[in-house]
Motif scaffolding. Structure first.
Motif, mmCIF file in Angstrom:
data_model
loop_
_atom_site.group_PDB
_atom_site.id
_atom_site.type_symbol
_atom_site.label_atom_id
_atom_site.label_comp_id
_atom_site.label_asym_id
_atom_site.label_seq_id
_atom_site.Cartn_x
_atom_site.Cartn_y
_atom_site.Cartn_z
ATOM 1 N N UNK A 88 -6.129 0.992 9.095
ATOM 2 C CA UNK A 88 -6.029 2.244 9.860
ATOM 3 C C UNK A 88 -5.119 3.234 9.153
ATOM 4 N N UNK A 89 -3.973 2.764 8.658
ATOM 5 C CA UNK A 89 -3.033 3.652 7.969
ATOM 6 C C UNK A 89 -3.617 4.123 6.638
ATOM 7 N N UNK A 90 -4.306 3.212 5.926
ATOM 8 C CA UNK A 90 -4.923 3.580 4.652
ATOM 9 C C UNK A 90 -5.968 4.670 4.860
ATOM 10 N N UNK A 91 -6.745 4.571 5.927
ATOM 11 C CA UNK A 91 -7.747 5.583 6.227
ATOM 12 C C UNK A 91 -7.081 6.918 6.565
ATOM 13 N N UNK A 92 -5.966 6.853 7.262
ATOM 14 C CA UNK A 92 -5.195 8.059 7.577
ATOM 15 C C UNK A 92 -4.787 8.785 6.299
ATOM 16 N N UNK A 93 -4.298 8.029 5.312
ATOM 17 C CA UNK A 93 -3.860 8.640 4.056
ATOM 18 C C UNK A 93 -5.055 9.155 3.272
ATOM 19 N N UNK A 94 -6.082 8.347 3.132
ATOM 20 C CA UNK A 94 -7.236 8.754 2.320
ATOM 21 C C UNK A 94 -7.924 10.001 2.866
ATOM 22 N N UNK A 95 -7.842 10.186 4.181
ATOM 23 C CA UNK A 95 -8.515 11.341 4.774
ATOM 24 C C UNK A 95 -7.638 12.585 4.816
ATOM 25 N N UNK A 96 -6.432 12.506 4.230
ATOM 26 C CA UNK A 96 -5.621 13.719 4.098
ATOM 27 C C UNK A 96 -4.215 13.648 4.652
ATOM 28 N N UNK A 97 -3.827 12.541 5.281
ATOM 29 C CA UNK A 97 -2.495 12.443 5.868
ATOM 30 C C UNK A 97 -1.410 12.182 4.843
ATOM 31 N N UNK A 98 -0.183 12.524 5.204
ATOM 32 C CA UNK A 98 0.983 12.244 4.363
ATOM 33 C C UNK A 98 1.770 11.095 4.968
ATOM 34 N N UNK A 99 2.026 10.067 4.173
ATOM 35 C CA UNK A 99 2.758 8.896 4.627
ATOM 36 C C UNK A 99 4.073 8.804 3.857
ATOM 37 N N UNK A 100 5.185 8.788 4.605
ATOM 38 C CA UNK A 100 6.515 8.603 4.019
ATOM 39 C C UNK A 100 6.985 7.194 4.363
ATOM 40 N N UNK A 101 7.216 6.384 3.336
ATOM 41 C CA UNK A 101 7.700 5.015 3.530
ATOM 42 C C UNK A 101 9.111 4.934 2.956
ATOM 43 N N UNK A 102 10.080 4.622 3.823
ATOM 44 C CA UNK A 102 11.470 4.492 3.391
ATOM 45 C C UNK A 102 11.892 3.039 3.524
ATOM 46 N N UNK A 103 12.280 2.423 2.420
ATOM 47 C CA UNK A 103 12.612 1.002 2.404
ATOM 48 C C UNK A 103 13.640 0.729 1.328
ATOM 49 N N UNK A 104 14.375 -0.381 1.491
ATOM 50 C CA UNK A 104 15.299 -0.790 0.440
ATOM 51 C C UNK A 104 15.095 -2.259 0.062
ATOM 52 N N UNK A 105 15.300 -3.192 1.015
ATOM 53 C CA UNK A 105 15.287 -4.602 0.650
ATOM 54 C C UNK A 105 14.214 -5.447 1.339
ATOM 55 N N UNK A 106 13.682 -5.018 2.439
ATOM 56 C CA UNK A 106 12.652 -5.803 3.128
ATOM 57 C C UNK A 106 11.327 -5.723 2.379
ATOM 58 N N UNK A 114 -3.126 9.876 -2.870
ATOM 59 C CA UNK A 114 -3.989 8.728 -2.574
ATOM 60 C C UNK A 114 -5.157 9.269 -1.762
ATOM 61 N N UNK A 115 -6.347 9.252 -2.350
ATOM 62 C CA UNK A 115 -7.480 9.882 -1.696
ATOM 63 C C UNK A 115 -7.206 11.357 -1.518
ATOM 64 N N UNK A 116 -7.414 11.874 -0.319
ATOM 65 C CA UNK A 116 -7.107 13.270 -0.031
ATOM 66 C C UNK A 116 -5.701 13.441 0.507
ATOM 67 N N UNK A 117 -4.959 12.332 0.643
ATOM 68 C CA UNK A 117 -3.615 12.395 1.197
ATOM 69 C C UNK A 117 -2.540 12.148 0.167
ATOM 70 N N UNK A 118 -1.370 11.806 0.645
ATOM 71 C CA UNK A 118 -0.223 11.652 -0.240
ATOM 72 C C UNK A 118 0.715 10.591 0.320
ATOM 73 N N UNK A 119 1.349 9.846 -0.586
ATOM 74 C CA UNK A 119 2.321 8.825 -0.207
ATOM 75 C C UNK A 119 3.652 9.141 -0.878
ATOM 76 N N UNK A 120 4.704 9.218 -0.069
ATOM 77 C CA UNK A 120 6.054 9.471 -0.573
ATOM 78 C C UNK A 120 6.891 8.221 -0.327
#
Length: 364
Positions: free
Chosen positions: A103-121, A222-228
Motif C-alpha cells: 500500500x505504501x509502495x503504491x502511494x509513492x509510485x503514484x506520486x506521494x512523498x514518503x519521509x522515513x526517519x530512522x537511526x538504529x531499528x 521512486x515512480x512518480x513519487x519521492x522518498x526522503x
C-alpha cells in the motif's frame, strides 16, 4: 454541619464538609484520568509534549499550510491525488506486513512523498527496500569532534546544495543519529569532513574509524513519487526542533504539500482519548452514533430540567396554577404568589408550566 444554600432559589444541594471534599477529590481525579488518557509519554509520540515527544510536529506541519492527519492505520494512505500528500514515518517499532508495504509502495509510485526517519531499528531500512528506494541507514552512531552543538554526539550537518528542503537552513543538528548510505539517492544534508562512525561503540575515534563527510538526509525519485531518508528521527522531537535550523528544515519537508500524514500505525500506541477521537473522525457511522447519543443526552437533561422546575413550582405554591390560565395569566399568578421572584425566574417557571401543559395534552 450542613452548608447553607447560596440563596433561597439556589439549585445547589446542601453538602457537609466531608461531602464537599469528596466531591472536589472526585473532580480532580476525573481531570487527572482524562489528561492521562489523552497524552502520551512515548518517544516520538504525536501526543507527547515532553522534550522527546513529537507533539510540536503537528503544529509545524499545520503552520506550513498542510492539513495534518495522525494516521493509526496504513489504510489512511491516499490512493488518489497522492502528489499533494507527504507521509512521515518516525522510527517504526514494528515491521509492516507485506500488504501494508504494498500500500505504501503504491502511494509513492503514484506520486506521494514518503519521509522515513530512522537511526538504529531495522524497520526503517525494511520500509525503504519495500518501496523501492536505494538509500539505507547505516545504523552506527555518528560523531563529530569539531562541529557539534554541545558535544560530539550532537553533530552539526550542513546542506549539500540548494534544494527546496534546505532553503533557509544553515545547520541541521542530530542527536545520537547515524548516517545514510545514499546509493543512487541525492544527498541533501551531510556532516562535516570531521565526522566519523563509531563502529566499536566507545564514543572515541580509534582503530579503523575514519573522518569523512557523510550523508544524513537523502532524496530520490521512486515512480512518480519521492522518498526522503533522514538518519535521525530525533530531529523531529520537540526539543530538537529548537536546535540549529531543524524547525525550518522540517517545515520545508511539508511546505509544498497540502496534506501531511503522520504515520503512527507501527509506532508507540496513541492515547485512548486521542485514538477514540481519531476513530470517530474516520468513521461516518461512529460520528452519527455520537450525534445520536449527544442529542439523546440533551433531551434527557431537558426533561429532568422540566421536572425540576415543576417540583420547584409546587414547593413554592403548594400546587399547580389553574390549567385554563393563559401564558399571561400564569405569569400574573406567579407574580402574585411570589412577589420576591425575579422576572427571569417567573418567565422560566412559566415556560415550564406551559410546556408541561402541552405534553399532558399530547398524552391525553
Amino acid at each position: 454541619m450542613a452548608l447553607t444554600p447560596l440563596s433561597e432559589d439556589s439549585w445547589l444541594p446542601s453538602l457537609t464538609l466531608p461531602q464537599l471534599l469528596l466531591a472536589a477529590y472526585t473532580v480532580l481525579t476525573i481531570i487527572a484520568l482524562v489528561y492521562a488518557a489523552s497524552t502520551s509519554s512515548a518517544a516520538f509520540g504525536a501526543y507527547n509534549s515532553q522534550w522527546d515527544g513529537a507533539g510540536e510536529l503537528r503544529t509545524v506541519a499545520a503552520d506550513a499550510g498542510a492539513n495534518v492527519t495522525v494516521g493509526t492505520n496504513v489504510s489512511q494512505y491516499p490512493t488518489s491525488d497522492t502528489d499533494t500528500t507527504v507521509a512521515v514515518v518516525l522510527s517504526p517499532a514494528e515491521p509492516y506486513s507485506s500488504s501494508e508495504r504494498a500500500r505504501i509502495a503504491e502511494f509513492v509510485r503514484s506520486g506521494g512523498t514518503l519521509v522515513v526517519a530512522e537511526d538504529y531499528r531495522p524497520e526503517g531500512n525494511a520500509l525503504l527496500a519495500a518501496v523501492g528506494a536505494d538509500a539505507r541507514f547505516d545504523g552506527r552512531p555518528v560523531y563529530d569532534n569539531r562541529n557539534y552543538y554541545r558535544n560530539s554526539s550532537l553533530p552539526e550537518a550542513t546542506p549539500a546544495g540548494d534544494y527546496p528542503e534546505t532553503a533557509g537552513v544553515d545547520t541541521v543538528v542530530l542527536n545520537y543519529g547515524t548516517t545514510v548510505r545514499a546509493g543512487n539517492a541525492t544527498t541533501l544534508v551531510n556532516t562535516s569532513e570531521y565526522a566519523y562512525l563509531d563502529t566499536n561503540g566507545n564514543g572515541e575515534l580509534d582503530g579503523e574509524e575514519q573522518l569523512a563527510s557523510r550523508p544524513v538526509v537523502t532524496s530520490e525519485p521512486v515512480g512518480d513519487g519521492r522518498v526522503i531518508a533522514v538518519s535521525d528521527p530525533s530531529i523531529f522531537v520537540n526539543a530538537m526542533l529548537e536546535r540549529g535550523d531543524n524547525r525550518r528544515f522540517v517545515r520545508n519537508l511539508v511546505a509544498s504539500h497540502g496534506d501531511a500524514l503522520l504515520d503512527y500505525s507501527h509506532a508507540s500506541s496513541v492515547p485512548p482519548v486521542a485514538a477514540a477521537v481519531l476513530a470517530v473522525q474516520r468513521s461516518d457511522a461512529l460520528l452519527l452514533l455520537c450525534g445520536v447519543v449527544l442529542v439523546g443526552a440533551l433531551l434527557a437533561y431537558d426533561r429532568r430540567l422540566d421536572e425540576h422546575l415543576r417540583d420547584r413550582l409546587r414547593e413554592y405554591s403548594g400546587g399547580d396554577p389553574d390549567p385554563n390560565l393563559s401564558r399571561d395569566g400564569v405569569e400574573k399568578y406567579l407574580r402574585a404568589s411570589h412577589p420576591d421572584w425575579e422576572t427571569a425566574q417567573v418567565e422560566r417557571v412559566t415556560e415550564a408550566i406551559i410546556k408541561q401543559r402541552a405534553e399532558r395534552q399530547r398524552n391525553d
